[in-house]
Design a protein around this motif. Structure first.
Motif, PDB file in Angstrom:
ATOM      1  N   LEU A 116       0.829  -1.203   0.000  1.00 59.84           N
ATOM      2  CA  LEU A 116       0.000   0.000   0.000  1.00 59.84           C
ATOM      3  C   LEU A 116       0.866   1.256   0.000  1.00 59.84           C
ATOM      4  CD1 LEU A 116      -2.890   1.167   0.149  1.00 59.84           C
ATOM      5  CD2 LEU A 116      -2.635   1.168   2.649  1.00 59.84           C
ATOM      6  N   GLY A 117       1.984   1.220   0.724  1.00 61.94           N
ATOM      7  CA  GLY A 117       2.887   2.359   0.717  1.00 61.94           C
ATOM      8  C   GLY A 117       3.455   2.636  -0.668  1.00 61.94           C
ATOM      9  N   VAL A 118       3.825   1.571  -1.393  1.00 63.62           N
ATOM     10  CA  VAL A 118       4.315   1.751  -2.759  1.00 63.62           C
ATOM     11  C   VAL A 118       3.197   2.283  -3.648  1.00 63.62           C
ATOM     12  CG1 VAL A 118       5.316   0.597  -4.766  1.00 63.62           C
ATOM     13  CG2 VAL A 118       6.026  -0.079  -2.463  1.00 63.62           C
ATOM     14  N   ASN A 119       2.013   1.698  -3.515  1.00 65.24           N
ATOM     15  CA  ASN A 119       0.857   2.155  -4.295  1.00 65.24           C
ATOM     16  C   ASN A 119       0.578   3.643  -4.075  1.00 65.24           C
ATOM     17  OD1 ASN A 119      -2.327   2.567  -3.406  1.00 65.24           O
ATOM     18  ND2 ASN A 119      -2.089   1.857  -5.523  1.00 65.24           N
ATOM     19  N   GLN A 120       0.522   4.048  -2.822  1.00 67.56           N
ATOM     20  CA  GLN A 120       0.203   5.448  -2.514  1.00 67.56           C
ATOM     21  C   GLN A 120       1.323   6.383  -2.949  1.00 67.56           C
ATOM     22  OE1 GLN A 120      -2.847   6.650  -0.495  1.00 67.56           O
ATOM     23  NE2 GLN A 120      -3.408   4.827  -1.653  1.00 67.56           N
ATOM     24  N   GLY A 121       2.570   5.951  -2.748  1.00 69.78           N
ATOM     25  CA  GLY A 121       3.690   6.800  -3.133  1.00 69.78           C
ATOM     26  C   GLY A 121       3.739   7.055  -4.629  1.00 69.78           C
ATOM     27  N   LEU A 122       3.504   6.023  -5.426  1.00 68.93           N
ATOM     28  CA  LEU A 122       3.560   6.187  -6.875  1.00 68.93           C
ATOM     29  C   LEU A 122       2.332   6.907  -7.424  1.00 68.93           C
ATOM     30  CD1 LEU A 122       4.975   2.707  -8.034  1.00 68.93           C
ATOM     31  CD2 LEU A 122       6.215   4.859  -7.710  1.00 68.93           C
ATOM     32  N   THR A 123       1.139   6.533  -6.953  1.00 66.46           N
ATOM     33  CA  THR A 123      -0.079   7.085  -7.544  1.00 66.46           C
ATOM     34  C   THR A 123      -0.368   8.499  -7.055  1.00 66.46           C
ATOM     35  OG1 THR A 123      -1.397   5.968  -5.836  1.00 66.46           O
ATOM     36  CG2 THR A 123      -1.136   4.841  -7.947  1.00 66.46           C
ATOM     37  N   TRP A 124      -0.318   8.722  -5.747  1.00 63.78           N
ATOM     38  CA  TRP A 124      -0.663  10.042  -5.224  1.00 63.78           C
ATOM     39  C   TRP A 124       0.390  11.070  -5.647  1.00 63.78           C
ATOM     40  CZ3 TRP A 124      -4.361  10.023  -0.667  1.00 63.78           C
ATOM     41  CH2 TRP A 124      -4.913  11.290  -0.467  1.00 63.78           C
ATOM     42  N   SER A 125       1.665  10.724  -5.552  1.00 63.15           N
ATOM     43  CA  SER A 125       2.713  11.649  -5.979  1.00 63.15           C
ATOM     44  C   SER A 125       2.557  12.030  -7.438  1.00 63.15           C
ATOM     45  CB  SER A 125       4.101  11.026  -5.762  1.00 63.15           C
ATOM     46  OG  SER A 125       4.386  10.865  -4.396  1.00 63.15           O
ATOM     47  N   THR A 126       2.236  11.047  -8.275  1.00 65.43           N
ATOM     48  CA  THR A 126       2.146  11.306  -9.704  1.00 65.43           C
ATOM     49  C   THR A 126       0.938  12.160 -10.048  1.00 65.43           C
ATOM     50  OG1 THR A 126       3.212   9.163 -10.093  1.00 65.43           O
ATOM     51  CG2 THR A 126       2.176  10.212 -11.970  1.00 65.43           C
ATOM     52  N   THR A 127      -0.199  11.925  -9.385  1.00 67.39           N
ATOM     53  CA  THR A 127      -1.353  12.783  -9.664  1.00 67.39           C
ATOM     54  C   THR A 127      -1.099  14.214  -9.227  1.00 67.39           C
ATOM     55  OG1 THR A 127      -2.454  12.165  -7.580  1.00 67.39           O
ATOM     56  CG2 THR A 127      -3.017  10.881  -9.535  1.00 67.39           C
ATOM     57  N   VAL A 128      -0.354  14.412  -8.136  1.00 67.14           N
ATOM     58  CA  VAL A 128       0.030  15.765  -7.722  1.00 67.14           C
ATOM     59  C   VAL A 128       0.854  16.441  -8.818  1.00 67.14           C
ATOM     60  CG1 VAL A 128       1.542  17.049  -6.147  1.00 67.14           C
ATOM     61  CG2 VAL A 128      -0.102  15.406  -5.228  1.00 67.14           C
ATOM     62  N   VAL A 129       1.895  15.758  -9.273  1.00 66.32           N
ATOM     63  CA  VAL A 129       2.784  16.335 -10.278  1.00 66.32           C
ATOM     64  C   VAL A 129       2.041  16.602 -11.574  1.00 66.32           C
ATOM     65  CG1 VAL A 129       4.818  15.869 -11.698  1.00 66.32           C
ATOM     66  CG2 VAL A 129       4.854  15.328  -9.257  1.00 66.32           C
ATOM     67  N   MET A 130       1.171  15.691 -11.975  1.00 69.04           N
ATOM     68  CA  MET A 130       0.440  15.862 -13.231  1.00 69.04           C
ATOM     69  C   MET A 130      -0.491  17.072 -13.177  1.00 69.04           C
ATOM     70  SD  MET A 130      -0.369  11.866 -14.174  1.00 69.04           S
ATOM     71  CE  MET A 130      -0.634  11.986 -15.943  1.00 69.04           C
ATOM     72  N   LYS A 131      -1.124  17.305 -12.053  1.00 68.73           N
ATOM     73  CA  LYS A 131      -1.997  18.474 -11.936  1.00 68.73           C
ATOM     74  C   LYS A 131      -1.186  19.764 -11.951  1.00 68.73           C
ATOM     75  CE  LYS A 131      -5.835  16.229  -9.535  1.00 68.73           C
ATOM     76  NZ  LYS A 131      -5.234  14.898  -9.377  1.00 68.73           N
ATOM     77  N   ILE A 132      -0.035  19.774 -11.276  1.00 70.01           N
ATOM     78  CA  ILE A 132       0.838  20.952 -11.326  1.00 70.01           C
ATOM     79  C   ILE A 132       1.299  21.191 -12.763  1.00 70.01           C
ATOM     80  CG2 ILE A 132       3.047  21.905 -10.579  1.00 70.01           C
ATOM     81  CD1 ILE A 132       2.668  20.531  -7.911  1.00 70.01           C
ATOM     82  N   ASP A 133       1.631  20.121 -13.481  1.00 67.73           N
ATOM     83  CA  ASP A 133       2.015  20.242 -14.885  1.00 67.73           C
ATOM     84  C   ASP A 133       0.923  20.934 -15.696  1.00 67.73           C
ATOM     85  OD1 ASP A 133       4.350  18.823 -14.410  1.00 67.73           O
ATOM     86  OD2 ASP A 133       3.587  16.928 -15.190  1.00 67.73           O
ATOM     87  N   LEU A 134      -0.317  20.519 -15.499  1.00 70.92           N
ATOM     88  CA  LEU A 134      -1.414  20.980 -16.344  1.00 70.92           C
ATOM     89  C   LEU A 134      -1.810  22.424 -16.084  1.00 70.92           C
ATOM     90  CD1 LEU A 134      -3.764  17.837 -16.259  1.00 70.92           C
ATOM     91  CD2 LEU A 134      -2.386  18.611 -18.180  1.00 70.92           C
ATOM     92  N   VAL A 135      -1.857  22.840 -14.798  1.00 73.32           N
ATOM     93  CA  VAL A 135      -2.450  24.149 -14.502  1.00 73.32           C
ATOM     94  C   VAL A 135      -1.478  25.298 -14.672  1.00 73.32           C
ATOM     95  CG1 VAL A 135      -4.105  23.132 -12.916  1.00 73.32           C
ATOM     96  CG2 VAL A 135      -1.961  24.045 -12.017  1.00 73.32           C
ATOM     97  N   GLY A 136      -0.172  25.024 -14.710  1.00 73.35           N
ATOM     98  CA  GLY A 136       0.769  26.127 -14.807  1.00 73.35           C
ATOM     99  C   GLY A 136       0.916  26.847 -13.477  1.00 73.35           C
ATOM    100  N   PRO A 137       1.603  28.004 -13.463  1.00 74.70           N
ATOM    101  CA  PRO A 137       1.978  28.640 -12.210  1.00 74.70           C
ATOM    102  C   PRO A 137       0.878  29.422 -11.505  1.00 74.70           C
ATOM    103  CG  PRO A 137       2.843  29.892 -14.056  1.00 74.70           C
ATOM    104  CD  PRO A 137       2.257  28.637 -14.628  1.00 74.70           C
ATOM    105  N   GLY A 138      -0.182  29.825 -12.205  1.00 74.74           N
ATOM    106  CA  GLY A 138      -1.112  30.771 -11.622  1.00 74.74           C
ATOM    107  C   GLY A 138      -2.132  30.191 -10.668  1.00 74.74           C
ATOM    108  N   ARG A 139      -2.466  28.894 -10.761  1.00 75.78           N
ATOM    109  CA  ARG A 139      -3.559  28.321  -9.966  1.00 75.78           C
ATOM    110  C   ARG A 139      -3.108  27.082  -9.200  1.00 75.78           C
ATOM    111  NH1 ARG A 139      -8.347  30.027 -12.322  1.00 75.78           N
ATOM    112  NH2 ARG A 139      -9.360  29.413 -10.383  1.00 75.78           N
ATOM    113  N   ARG A 140      -1.866  27.088  -8.732  1.00 70.25           N
ATOM    114  CA  ARG A 140      -1.359  25.883  -8.053  1.00 70.25           C
ATOM    115  C   ARG A 140      -2.119  25.587  -6.770  1.00 70.25           C
ATOM    116  NH1 ARG A 140       4.103  27.942  -9.301  1.00 70.25           N
ATOM    117  NH2 ARG A 140       4.784  26.865 -11.176  1.00 70.25           N
ATOM    118  N   GLY A 141      -2.414  26.632  -5.994  1.00 65.73           N
ATOM    119  CA  GLY A 141      -3.132  26.402  -4.748  1.00 65.73           C
ATOM    120  C   GLY A 141      -4.485  25.764  -4.986  1.00 65.73           C
ATOM    121  N   LEU A 142      -5.232  26.277  -5.952  1.00 70.50           N
ATOM    122  CA  LEU A 142      -6.523  25.692  -6.288  1.00 70.50           C
ATOM    123  C   LEU A 142      -6.362  24.253  -6.760  1.00 70.50           C
ATOM    124  CD1 LEU A 142      -9.558  25.879  -6.849  1.00 70.50           C
ATOM    125  CD2 LEU A 142      -9.002  26.831  -9.099  1.00 70.50           C
TER     126      LEU A 142
END
Length: 433
Positions: A116-142
């Motif tokens: 479960l730790g491997v699952n959460q580390g790979l999936t949750w970390s990656t969804t965080v990074v992917m959302k930051i990738d998509l929104v750009g610098p202006g709406r990171r908090g949202l």
């Protein structure tokens, strides 16, 4: 033949993929939520573990593995892309509910939590990074508010559902069937519908900045860079108190005679307030800044933990865990947004991985600290100890961290930082640092 059109940044331009990733992260949170109510009770009632440190070994295993995997996820997603890492995380998570259902001994439960730790580390970390990738610098908090809200609302809903199912049908196997459904659906969506986002990060980064080594990023994020290091220690302490809440709160509440359904309600209320609160606090940090929202959130958590320590009724504990959820909502997406503010897109995924290495290392630290103190002096003493550490962590942020939110002359978030004069430090650390 026309030129290849560069990817567009922004929430509106990437709304479909962003929404899909929010749904995927809800499934990631559900995998965690299947354990929040049931597993601490399973430790005592099925496996007859008496020492608190023994009960908390599953959190120790989970936190240690997840922390290391977070760090690796950032490096792997920079090297191979985000989507392959996400899919790999779901494949590794598939056996977790089955192991929890069939575990003949506590060692099997620990093994399930390693996966479960491997699952959460790979999936949750990656969804965080992917959302930051998509929104750009202006709406990171949202973006981070939406991401973390989806994950922790799912934790809350699943914790309440499994508490109800455990009360009606027993601790196994029924509650963990939800986790099996989450894993299958998450793997299917990630494989068939999610698209790669690494190109968005490359587009934002441009060609002006050469990449830093992973060792240099580890040093900057952990110790040298004031905002990144302050965020890392605050994240670690935040998850230290979450580990305490996960592992010992159900036992504390059961010792005072609360039913399994009542424990499930409290186990769900905390992440529910945490999850829904992030819908507001993530966007709020885009408007008012990151630093003082983090400081206020850590102080709120400290007060909430003190209230848990002195409480002795469902109503008092409900108020305390709701307050704990509010404080965590103020901190959680804001810390991620601050890391995204400071780290350059060329090495942002690895910086997020290092931050999450420290943050989820708090689960392991919390399991050890809370277990030892609880065995020696009782659960209330463990809660008081963690409350004091949480307040101290907020003071560290107040002293060490500078404001990271990107600003313009008009004072609204834009993704550009001032290049001279007073005010926030530059958003992107130069590669020579």
């Amino acid at each position: 033949m026309g030129a290849v059109r560069p990817p567009s940044l922004g929430l509106r331009a990437n709304l479909a993929q962003f929404t899909l990733l929010v749904a995927v992260n809800a499934l990631v949170g559900g995998m965690l939520g299947q354990e929040r109510t049931v597993l601490p009770l399973l430790a005592g009632q099925t496996f007859h573990l008496n020492a608190y440190i023994g009960v908390l070994t599953f959190i120790l295993a989970f936190g240690t593995v997840k922390a290391i995997t977070n760090f690796l996820a950032g490096t792997l997603s920079d090297r191979y892309g985000r989507k392959p890492v996400l899919v790999a995380g779901w494949l590794i998570g598939l056996p977790v509910p089955l192991l929890l259902i069939w575990a003949p001994s506590w060692g099997w439960v620990i093994a399930a939590n390693v996966l479960l730790g491997v699952n959460q580390g790979l999936t949750w970390s990656t969804t965080v990074v992917m959302k930051i990738d998509l929104v750009g610098p202006g709406r990171r908090g949202l973006a981070m508010g939406l991401n973390e809200a989806a994950g922790y609302v799912a934790v809350a809903v699943t914790a309440m559902a499994t508490g109800h199912l455990a009360g009606e049908y027993g601790l196994r196997p029924t509650p963990f069937l939800l986790g099996a459904a989450y894993a299958a659906l998450g793997l299917g969506l990630s494989t068939l519908a999610v698209r790669e986002t690494r190109g968005h990060a490359h587009h934002e980064a441009g060609t002006a900045v050469s990449p830093l080594s992973t060792r240099r990023i580890l040093t900057l994020t952990s110790f040298r860079e004031p905002a990144l290091s302050a965020a890392s220690q605050a994240g670690m302490v935040n998850n230290l108190n979450d580990g305490l809440a996960w592992g010992l709160f159900p036992i504390l509440f059961a010792a005072h005679g609360l039913s399994t359904a009542g424990i499930g309600l409290l186990a769900a209320l905390y992440p529910a307030v945490w999850g829904f609160g992030q819908l507001a606090t993530g966007a709020l940090s885009d408007r008012i800044g990151r630093k003082w929202l983090i400081v206020g959130g850590m102080a709120t958590q400290a007060v909430a933990l003190a209230l848990v320590a002195v409480g002795a009724s469902l109503s008092v504990w409900a108020a305390a865990v709701a307050l704990l959820g509010l404080g965590t909502a103020m901190v959680y997406p804001t810390l991620l947004a601050a890391v995204g503010d400071v780290a350059h897109p060329a090495w942002r995924a690895r910086a997020v991985g290092v931050y999450r290495l420290w943050r989820d290392g708090g689960f392991a630290a919390g399991a050890l600290l809370a277990g030892v103190v609880a065995d020696l002096y009782g659960i209330p003493a463990a809660v008081w100890t963690v409350a004091a550490l949480t307040g101290l962590s907020g003071l560290v942020v107040a002293v060490r961290m500078y404001e990271t939110r990107p600003v313009t002359v008009g004072g609204t978030g834009s993704g550009r930082s001032p290049s001279r004069g007073p005010g926030p430090r530059p958003t992107h650390i130069p590669p020579r640092v």
